[in-house]
Design an enzyme around this catalytic site. Structure first.
Site, mmCIF file in Angstrom:
data_model
loop_
_atom_site.group_PDB
_atom_site.id
_atom_site.type_symbol
_atom_site.label_atom_id
_atom_site.label_comp_id
_atom_site.label_asym_id
_atom_site.label_seq_id
_atom_site.Cartn_x
_atom_site.Cartn_y
_atom_site.Cartn_z
ATOM 1 N N GLU A 45 38.196 36.244 43.687
ATOM 2 C CA GLU A 45 37.801 36.535 42.143
ATOM 3 C C GLU A 45 38.083 37.909 42.021
ATOM 4 O OE1 GLU A 45 37.670 34.553 39.606
ATOM 5 O OE2 GLU A 45 38.057 32.632 40.797
ATOM 6 N N GLY A 51 35.018 40.536 43.259
ATOM 7 C CA GLY A 51 34.948 42.113 43.379
ATOM 8 C C GLY A 51 36.205 42.600 43.292
ATOM 9 N N CYS A 65 35.000 42.017 34.106
ATOM 10 C CA CYS A 65 36.118 41.847 34.856
ATOM 11 C C CYS A 65 37.151 41.440 33.608
ATOM 12 C CB CYS A 65 35.909 41.173 35.865
ATOM 13 S SG CYS A 65 35.579 39.419 35.527
ATOM 14 N N ARG A 97 40.509 45.995 46.712
ATOM 15 C CA ARG A 97 40.330 46.781 47.945
ATOM 16 C C ARG A 97 39.688 45.897 48.798
ATOM 17 N NH1 ARG A 97 37.022 49.860 50.727
ATOM 18 N NH2 ARG A 97 35.263 49.653 49.158
ATOM 19 N N VAL A 98 38.324 45.650 48.506
ATOM 20 C CA VAL A 98 37.506 44.843 49.336
ATOM 21 C C VAL A 98 38.065 43.557 49.626
ATOM 22 C CG1 VAL A 98 35.267 43.892 49.756
ATOM 23 C CG2 VAL A 98 35.645 45.973 48.674
ATOM 24 N N GLY A 99 38.735 42.963 48.654
ATOM 25 C CA GLY A 99 39.270 41.617 48.618
ATOM 26 C C GLY A 99 40.346 41.385 49.645
HETATM 27 P P1 NAD Z 1 33.230 45.811 45.307
HETATM 28 O O1 NAD Z 1 34.541 45.350 45.586
HETATM 29 O O2 NAD Z 1 32.750 46.980 45.288
HETATM 30 O O3 NAD Z 1 31.958 44.956 46.004
HETATM 31 C C1 NAD Z 1 31.949 43.369 45.741
HETATM 32 C C2 NAD Z 1 31.139 42.914 47.020
HETATM 33 O O4 NAD Z 1 31.980 43.382 48.277
HETATM 34 C C3 NAD Z 1 29.505 43.653 46.845
HETATM 35 O O5 NAD Z 1 29.018 42.409 47.366
HETATM 36 C C4 NAD Z 1 29.858 44.502 48.078
HETATM 37 O O6 NAD Z 1 28.644 44.717 49.065
HETATM 38 C C5 NAD Z 1 31.119 44.023 48.947
HETATM 39 N N1 NAD Z 1 31.721 45.092 49.904
HETATM 40 C C6 NAD Z 1 31.832 46.353 49.336
HETATM 41 N N2 NAD Z 1 32.711 46.892 50.442
HETATM 42 C C7 NAD Z 1 32.805 46.251 51.365
HETATM 43 C C8 NAD Z 1 33.427 46.278 52.531
HETATM 44 N N3 NAD Z 1 34.178 47.387 52.952
HETATM 45 N N4 NAD Z 1 33.681 45.080 53.285
HETATM 46 C C9 NAD Z 1 32.970 44.011 53.131
HETATM 47 N N5 NAD Z 1 32.443 43.885 51.731
HETATM 48 C C10 NAD Z 1 32.398 44.884 50.982
HETATM 49 O O7 NAD Z 1 33.432 45.325 43.558
HETATM 50 P P2 NAD Z 1 32.601 45.921 42.663
HETATM 51 O O8 NAD Z 1 33.037 47.251 42.277
HETATM 52 O O9 NAD Z 1 31.183 45.465 42.683
HETATM 53 O O10 NAD Z 1 33.022 45.067 41.092
HETATM 54 C C11 NAD Z 1 34.049 45.688 40.620
HETATM 55 C C12 NAD Z 1 35.289 44.874 40.541
HETATM 56 O O11 NAD Z 1 35.205 43.398 40.720
HETATM 57 C C13 NAD Z 1 36.185 45.075 39.537
HETATM 58 O O12 NAD Z 1 37.602 45.205 40.056
HETATM 59 C C14 NAD Z 1 36.020 43.870 38.701
HETATM 60 O O13 NAD Z 1 37.417 43.418 37.840
HETATM 61 C C15 NAD Z 1 36.036 42.707 39.674
HETATM 62 N N6 NAD Z 1 35.423 41.699 39.203
HETATM 63 C C16 NAD Z 1 35.938 40.470 39.218
HETATM 64 C C17 NAD Z 1 35.306 39.374 38.491
HETATM 65 C C18 NAD Z 1 36.211 38.091 38.522
HETATM 66 O O14 NAD Z 1 35.250 37.031 38.202
HETATM 67 N N7 NAD Z 1 37.389 37.999 38.677
HETATM 68 C C19 NAD Z 1 33.992 39.423 38.184
HETATM 69 C C20 NAD Z 1 33.391 40.660 38.408
HETATM 70 C C21 NAD Z 1 34.061 41.711 38.943
#
Ligand code: NAD
Length: 467
Positions: free
Chosen positions: A216, A194, A250, A197-199
């Protein structure tokens, strides 16, 4: 597991998984094999339901879903099944002569109970490809699908308990609150895909239990074009990688750096390429996706004001449609150039030459992917030697992740850890060091104290000669 879910339910699930893991069932080859077979059946028997869910959430074309979601996971799964025994066996490593006779090897062990948190953009691939490795490695697993793809999340929540061992694999659906509860648990590994920020939240929460994480993440993946080679083909490759899934990929090219002499030609060819892929009016095309939510629609459409729209720009809020759009005249300080775009907006920025492009890239976070479209070997070598990114691809975009032998992951701000193929098995395994040495002859007598001057001389000269 979704309706009426509480923090207590999650704690109980994790405890149940731990108890099941302790029975050693999941460690066996037979169990791992059964789970992989069952996951394959799920994907094959229910592919029509999966395709339909992806259509409902993201307007993905069935062929794109087969290619980038179902087919992708099946390929990973079949590789894991074919190689499972070999991967489980581990490998011998050489022993220094000073320690001979002895045998040393690494033996992979399951980590225990692991958590996989997925995003919404490839909600099947990015949740189930890690699951393949987690099961092959013999762990119990909780998966949390991305909530912004609700139809797919609900489907996965229904199908996984139907096919996989319910005592070892659970689906927990929900958003940030539920993710937070999950992250509070003491996992043996957390695999997160994802945004960054959440990472950071994931890494912080994991640190409390010293839980290792794979992150990731995303970021801005640049493309450099210097006008050498067939620009028509270059434009088609860029347009395909960028506008697939309406730019919500991504590893999609985020922006293009182009030399001034090639800019006009590239823009023209990109417009032609978009028309070839999606027709005169992409809104009517069955092959073109939609934005995942109104928030994303508003975020992306507001970017159109940050430059000159060269082509595209048509939009419709009700269906969350945004046409493939090319922007020029963007400021490096505007949000379209500082934040990951993650949608069908492609800024084109002019740079003097390859050296200027490299400087531009190196001033920013290390990208997940970097694409160099050049027929010049010296230019490609410059990028290879002077930049850093999760992946580097020459003359092709977004295709590297279909090579199972290549690690898929970021570096620096684009993430930590990598997977695909055997690496996914390794992510979810502990490589245990195993050494065995016969008691006789007791060669170690030579290094036991007391260290008389004679013994010291002997040990030093032995080590110098043998190491
Ligand atoms: P996101 O960070 O909003 O959400 C991803 C996950 O995190 C979801 O399951 C969500 O429920 C959880 N989440 C959201 N807020 C949270 C919190 N406060 N605490 C804990 N967990 C929480 O990401 P997104 O918007 O769904 O995805 C987009 C991002 O992901 C982009 O930056 C994209 O580049 C990246 N991405 C990376 C890859 C990769 O393989 N490297 C693949 C797809 C997407």
């Amino acid at each position: 597991m979704a309706a009426g879910l509480t923090r207590k339910n999650i704690t109980e699930t994790v405890e149940r998984h731990r108890a099941y893991f302790a029975t050693d069932v999941t460690r066996t080859h037979a169990w791992r094999r059964q789970q992989l077979d069952a996951l394959e059946r799920l994907l094959v028997e229910r592919s029509a339901d999966i395709v339909e869910a992806l259509r409902a959430d993201l307007h993905k074309h069935p062929t794109e879903s087969e290619l980038t979601e179902i087919g992708f996971v099946l390929a990973e799964l079949r590789l894991a099944r074919r190689k499972l025994r070999r991967w489980m066996r581990g490998s011998r490593v050489p022993v220094p002569l000073a320690l001979a006779p002895a045998r040393a090897r690494t033996v992979p062990q399951p980590l225990g109970s692991v958590l996989i948190v997925g995003p919404w953009n490839y909600p099947v691939q990015l949740l189930l490809a890690p699951l393949v490795g987690a099961l092959a490695a013999g762990n119990t697993v909780v998966v949390k699908p991305g909530e912004l793809a609700p139809v797919t999340s609900e489907l996965i929540g229904r199908l996984i308990p139907e096919y996989l061992d319910e005592q070892a694999v659970a689906v927990v659906e929900g958003g940030a609150e539920v993710s937070g509860w999950l992250l509070d648990q003491p996992w043996d590994h957390i695999f997160y895909t994802g945004g960054s920020r959440v990472g950071k939240i994931v890494a912080e929460k994991a640190a409390r239990h010293l839980t290792p994480v794979t992150l990731e993440l995303g970021g801005k993946s640049p493309v450099f074009v210097d006008g050498t080679g067939n620009l028509k083909a270059v434009a088609r490759r860029i347009a395909w990688a960028k506008f697939m899934n309406a730019g919500q990929t991504c590893v999609a090219p985020d922006y293009v750096l182009v030399t001034p002499d090639a800019q006009e030609r590239l823009q023209t060819e990109l417009i032609v390429a978009v028309r070839e892929l999606y027709g005169e009016d992409p809104e009517q095309s069955a092959d073109y996706g939609r934005l995942v939510s109104t928030d994303h629609y508003l975020r992306l459409t507001s970017m159109l004001r940050l430059g000159t729209v060269v082509s595209g720009g048509r939009k419709e809020v009700g269906s969350r449609y945004l046409e493939p759009t090319i922007l020029t005249d963007v400021l490096p300080t505007s949000s379209v150039m500082t934040e990951e775009i993650f949608g069908p907006v492609l800024p084109i920025v002019s740079v003097a030459d390859a050296a200027a492009a490299i400087a531009f890239i190196n001033e920013r976070d290390k990208p997940l992917a970097l694409y160099v479209m050049s027929a010049r070997r010296s230019v490609r070598r410059e990028f290879l030697e002077r930049t850093s990114s999760g992946a580097l691809a020459f003359n092709v975009g977004a295709a590297h992740l279909s090579v199972p032998g290549l690690p898929f992951g970021g570096v620096g701000a684009s993430g930590m850890g990598a997977y695909h193929g055997k690496r996914t098995f390794d992510v979810f395994s502990h490589q245990r060091a195993v050494l065995s040495k016969p008691l006789a002859p007791d060669t170690l007598r030579l290094v036991y104290p007391p260290y008389t001057p004679r013994k010291s001389r002997f040990v030093t000269s032995l080590l110098r000669r043998l190491s």
